[in-house]
Write a protein that holds these residues in place. Sequence first.
Motif, PDB file in Angstrom:
ATOM      1  N   LEU A 127      -2.034  -3.269  -2.824  1.00 11.78           N
ATOM      2  CA  LEU A 127      -2.961  -3.223  -2.664  1.00 11.78           C
ATOM      3  C   LEU A 127      -3.483  -4.885  -1.971  1.00 11.78           C
ATOM      4  O   LEU A 127      -5.263  -5.211  -1.311  1.00 11.78           O
ATOM      5  CB  LEU A 127      -3.977  -3.368  -3.399  1.00 11.78           C
ATOM      6  CG  LEU A 127      -4.185  -1.830  -3.900  1.00 11.78           C
ATOM      7  CD1 LEU A 127      -5.258  -1.441  -4.754  1.00 11.78           C
ATOM      8  CD2 LEU A 127      -4.716  -1.522  -2.861  1.00 11.78           C
TER       9      LEU A 127
ATOM     10  N   ARG B  26       0.273  -1.370   0.273  1.00 10.90           N
ATOM     11  CA  ARG B  26      -0.024  -0.019  -0.263  1.00 10.90           C
ATOM     12  C   ARG B  26       0.935   0.922  -0.095  1.00 10.90           C
ATOM     13  O   ARG B  26       1.681   0.807   0.503  1.00 10.90           O
ATOM     14  CB  ARG B  26      -0.838   0.034   0.845  1.00 10.90           C
ATOM     15  CG  ARG B  26      -1.382  -1.390   2.233  1.00 10.90           C
ATOM     16  CD  ARG B  26      -2.379  -0.587   2.999  1.00 10.90           C
ATOM     17  NE  ARG B  26      -3.562   0.160   1.736  1.00 10.90           N
ATOM     18  CZ  ARG B  26      -4.458  -0.900   1.423  1.00 10.90           C
ATOM     19  NH1 ARG B  26      -4.622  -1.998   1.262  1.00 10.90           N
ATOM     20  NH2 ARG B  26      -5.231   0.637   0.406  1.00 10.90           N
ATOM     21  N   LEU B  27       0.589   2.343  -0.608  1.00  7.89           N
ATOM     22  CA  LEU B  27       1.069   3.118  -0.793  1.00  7.89           C
ATOM     23  C   LEU B  27       0.708   4.273   0.816  1.00  7.89           C
ATOM     24  O   LEU B  27       1.624   5.706   0.659  1.00  7.89           O
ATOM     25  CB  LEU B  27       0.864   4.265  -2.406  1.00  7.89           C
ATOM     26  CG  LEU B  27       1.546   4.348  -3.187  1.00  7.89           C
ATOM     27  CD1 LEU B  27       1.261   4.147  -4.422  1.00  7.89           C
ATOM     28  CD2 LEU B  27       3.452   3.874  -2.784  1.00  7.89           C
ATOM     29  N   ASP B  28      -0.278   4.178   0.998  1.00  7.93           N
ATOM     30  CA  ASP B  28      -1.364   5.522   1.901  1.00  7.93           C
ATOM     31  C   ASP B  28      -0.908   4.471   3.190  1.00  7.93           C
ATOM     32  O   ASP B  28      -1.407   4.339   3.887  1.00  7.93           O
ATOM     33  CB  ASP B  28      -1.997   5.465   1.841  1.00  7.93           C
ATOM     34  CG  ASP B  28      -3.477   4.242   1.465  1.00  7.93           C
ATOM     35  OD1 ASP B  28      -2.813   3.454   1.673  1.00  7.93           O
ATOM     36  OD2 ASP B  28      -4.341   5.329   1.558  1.00  7.93           O
TER      37      ASP B  28
ATOM     38  N   GLN C 294       1.054  -0.372  -6.702  1.00  4.26           N
ATOM     39  CA  GLN C 294       0.626  -0.873  -5.030  1.00  4.26           C
ATOM     40  C   GLN C 294      -0.192  -2.518  -5.320  1.00  4.26           C
ATOM     41  O   GLN C 294      -0.732  -2.413  -6.657  1.00  4.26           O
ATOM     42  CB  GLN C 294      -0.016  -0.357  -4.265  1.00  4.26           C
ATOM     43  CG  GLN C 294      -0.788   0.807  -4.777  1.00  4.26           C
ATOM     44  CD  GLN C 294      -1.690   2.034  -3.977  1.00  4.26           C
ATOM     45  OE1 GLN C 294      -1.505   1.787  -2.983  1.00  4.26           O
ATOM     46  NE2 GLN C 294      -2.064   2.635  -4.980  1.00  4.26           N
TER      47      GLN C 294
ATOM     48  N   GLN D  13      -7.020  10.301  -1.158  1.00  4.15           N
ATOM     49  CA  GLN D  13      -7.307  10.209  -2.128  1.00  4.15           C
ATOM     50  C   GLN D  13      -7.748  10.707  -3.388  1.00  4.15           C
ATOM     51  O   GLN D  13      -7.532   9.956  -4.269  1.00  4.15           O
ATOM     52  CB  GLN D  13      -7.414   8.696  -1.882  1.00  4.15           C
ATOM     53  CG  GLN D  13      -8.022   7.443  -2.523  1.00  4.15           C
ATOM     54  CD  GLN D  13      -7.512   6.271  -2.616  1.00  4.15           C
ATOM     55  OE1 GLN D  13      -6.433   6.049  -0.836  1.00  4.15           O
ATOM     56  NE2 GLN D  13      -7.641   5.220  -2.907  1.00  4.15           N
TER      57      GLN D  13
ATOM     58  N   ILE E  83      -1.100   9.894  -3.626  1.00  2.00           N
ATOM     59  CA  ILE E  83      -0.485   9.034  -4.755  1.00  2.00           C
ATOM     60  C   ILE E  83      -1.145   7.423  -4.888  1.00  2.00           C
ATOM     61  O   ILE E  83      -1.735   7.243  -5.653  1.00  2.00           O
ATOM     62  CB  ILE E  83       1.135   9.072  -3.478  1.00  2.00           C
ATOM     63  CG1 ILE E  83       2.418   9.778  -4.144  1.00  2.00           C
ATOM     64  CG2 ILE E  83       1.835   8.190  -4.747  1.00  2.00           C
ATOM     65  CD1 ILE E  83       3.228   9.955  -3.121  1.00  2.00           C
ATOM     66  N   ALA E  84      -1.697   7.637  -3.109  1.00  2.41           N
ATOM     67  CA  ALA E  84      -1.536   6.030  -3.838  1.00  2.41           C
ATOM     68  C   ALA E  84      -3.306   6.162  -5.076  1.00  2.41           C
ATOM     69  O   ALA E  84      -3.795   5.402  -5.506  1.00  2.41           O
ATOM     70  CB  ALA E  84      -2.768   5.568  -2.145  1.00  2.41           C
ATOM     71  N   GLY E  85      -4.203   7.646  -4.581  1.00  2.00           N
ATOM     72  CA  GLY E  85      -5.408   7.214  -5.598  1.00  2.00           C
ATOM     73  C   GLY E  85      -5.076   8.045  -6.849  1.00  2.00           C
ATOM     74  O   GLY E  85      -5.463   7.109  -8.100  1.00  2.00           O
TER      75      GLY E  85
ATOM     76  N   ALA F 292      -1.466   9.488   0.194  1.00  2.00           N
ATOM     77  CA  ALA F 292      -3.077   9.489   0.210  1.00  2.00           C
ATOM     78  C   ALA F 292      -3.564   9.988  -1.567  1.00  2.00           C
ATOM     79  O   ALA F 292      -3.631   9.074  -1.663  1.00  2.00           O
ATOM     80  CB  ALA F 292      -4.309  10.496   0.802  1.00  2.00           C
TER      81      ALA F 292
END
Lengths: 350, 350
Positions: free
Chosen positions: A101, A71-73, A99, B298, B81-83, B79
């Motif tokens: 996930l 996960r990136l977050d 990622q 995100q 970046i994850a999005g 967040a």
Amino acid sequence: MEKDITIYDIARELELSPTTISRALNDHPSVNKNTKQRISEAAAQMGYRSNLFASNLRKQRTNTIGMIVPRLDSPFHSAVIAGIEKIANEEGYNLIISQSLETLHKEVANAKTMFDSRVDGLLVSLSFETDSLEHFEQFINRGIPVIFYDRVTEHKNCTNIIIDNLQAAYKATTHLIEQGCTNIVHITGNLKRNVYADRLKGYKYALIDHNLPFTESNVLKSQLTEEAGKLAAEQILAMNPLPDGIFVSNDTCAVSCLRTLKQAGISIPRDMAVIGFNNDLTSRVVEPNLTTINYPGQEMGEVAVRVLLMQMNGTGEKIPSNTINLRSELIIRESSLRGKASPKKKDILL
Amino acid sequence: MEKDITIYDIARELELSPTTISRALNDHPSVNKNTKQRISEAAAQMGYRSNLFASNLRKQRTNTIGMIVPRLDSPFHSAVIAGIEKIANEEGYNLIISQSLETLHKEVANAKTMFDSRVDGLLVSLSFETDSLEHFEQFINRGIPVIFYDRVTEHKNCTNIIIDNLQAAYKATTHLIEQGCTNIVHITGNLKRNVYADRLKGYKYALIDHNLPFTESNVLKSQLTEEAGKLAAEQILAMNPLPDGIFVSNDTCAVSCLRTLKQAGISIPRDMAVIGFNNDLTSRVVEPNLTTINYPGQEMGEVAVRVLLMQMNGTGEKIPSNTINLRSELIIRESSLRGKASPKKKDILL
DNA sequence: TTGTACGCGTTATCAA
DNA sequence: TTGATAACGCGTACAA
């Protein structure tokens, strides 16, 4: 939207050959100093930029490092990535990130993308689900180094970067025992992953070495999220007798669990002592402050990429050690101090 | 370390032309179904992988999105970046990431790398120091879309993705006033950046609209880090008279400030009400829980990359709006509730 | 429906 | 110290 300038354009302009332009721009020694000067000036003035694709195509090298994280977050992975980007950038490498996930199929897809993108090296922290390394064989077969960090697995051709999770968990559990806990619960993650399996072992061995019984029912499997912490707390509150110590495999979950217990009227650390893992910011914010294991994410990232670069540029010699262990440490705070110790005393490193 | 298989190898094997192989692998309509079938089987069996460089070189397109962020190890940017990664991945784009570490020279260097890497589009959140957009002109000149998010600036060719910082700060400050605060301190970041400048404006306008004086000395400039929160608290404790409300421009700093004030014997929210910004995890952990602005990282990432993709693949038509505003909201928690309101009541969204 | 031939921009090799 | 040439692997205009 002007057309790109190429070395041919510069060559024509300066009445030189493209070869010389290429050499000059790459600071090749066999080009006259004055010529170099002229060329670099012309290049700047004409707005030339090197075409990395053509160069990569020709050189069969991309100067790119791939990275697959669960996960990136997450605070831990953010720290690792920050460390990796810093070094990679300094050394002139690009970083491609994806990622998984926590799913295998995404991890496999990401690996394929990385492979097609022809990364020169790969850094991986495995997903919860991963139970086969087949999708990394393609890299290994072509001599592209793969390094696992944190969530690792054994592979004869890959280096692992980890902390001694067993020892860290052993220290944490022992600390709880020394504080008088005799009925300690452990909240863990997916036991397929070394980090959780090793921490469980450390917990178990510490109990056994101190003549305390190890019972399966005291091990709670969890997703280790904020939400999971609440659920775990509810499970704990339903236990009879109540435990007097809790060792959680990450801080997010530990903090959420601690708060839920407090709201239910449990006094921390008097009724239950709590220890987390990671030393996230929240461990210093929750009340009482959470005892935890310091896990140096940024440093782990820096080490991982340094080792990767060595393997990428290495003359083929293998690094003797297959596993690199980083130092971690128990940070004792109020959430586990039940003795006469003043709760205001400074953090203690073990 | 075997050699790579190319479309030529497949062509030779199947006694077809490379053209047909290329077409088949790209699912070109004018290839016989059976031929396609044969080719894709052979490709799989031979371990063929497409060479993205050759393809990119030929197509003059990279399928890569570049990203420049101030820091990778921040909850908000993680967040975002994850999005972004999620959508980019779904759409078949690679993501190259670099961090400016809040400095202009790194941001400029990163921009150059992104440019040389020929990214098809660029997502940027500006560093503290940035005061010129020169390093982005090269992209705009070549028709490569650049999108700014969060830390933005006006540029006639670039879309900005933001929340209404002024309004959010106005709401937060008004809430403090409604809770009876009359002497409110604002802790802000670098005022070069829109986010902080706009929040300051919102704070200021709220005061003025409620007939409270705005004084420069109540505005504390800060790095907004954990450490900076402690410093700010010390500055506040030295004020005479003490303020009765504090509005901080991020949660990390707000939480650290709040804790330091508490340790100095200040009762929160009775003596001072505190509001943060971002809705980080820590805001739900600190005691009392922190009132804050929910900032959907995100979601912002997902919107930013979607807009970018539209511009990258667009038929050239410009999107009418130059600025996209996302919804944010005030989350009221105990740290600002001074009335008779029960501190146990659920989070209230405004 | 398939094939021929060339160009994308760079660098390695060999020759001058 | 410089240059001519080929090759990296793919996609496409044109021809068949």
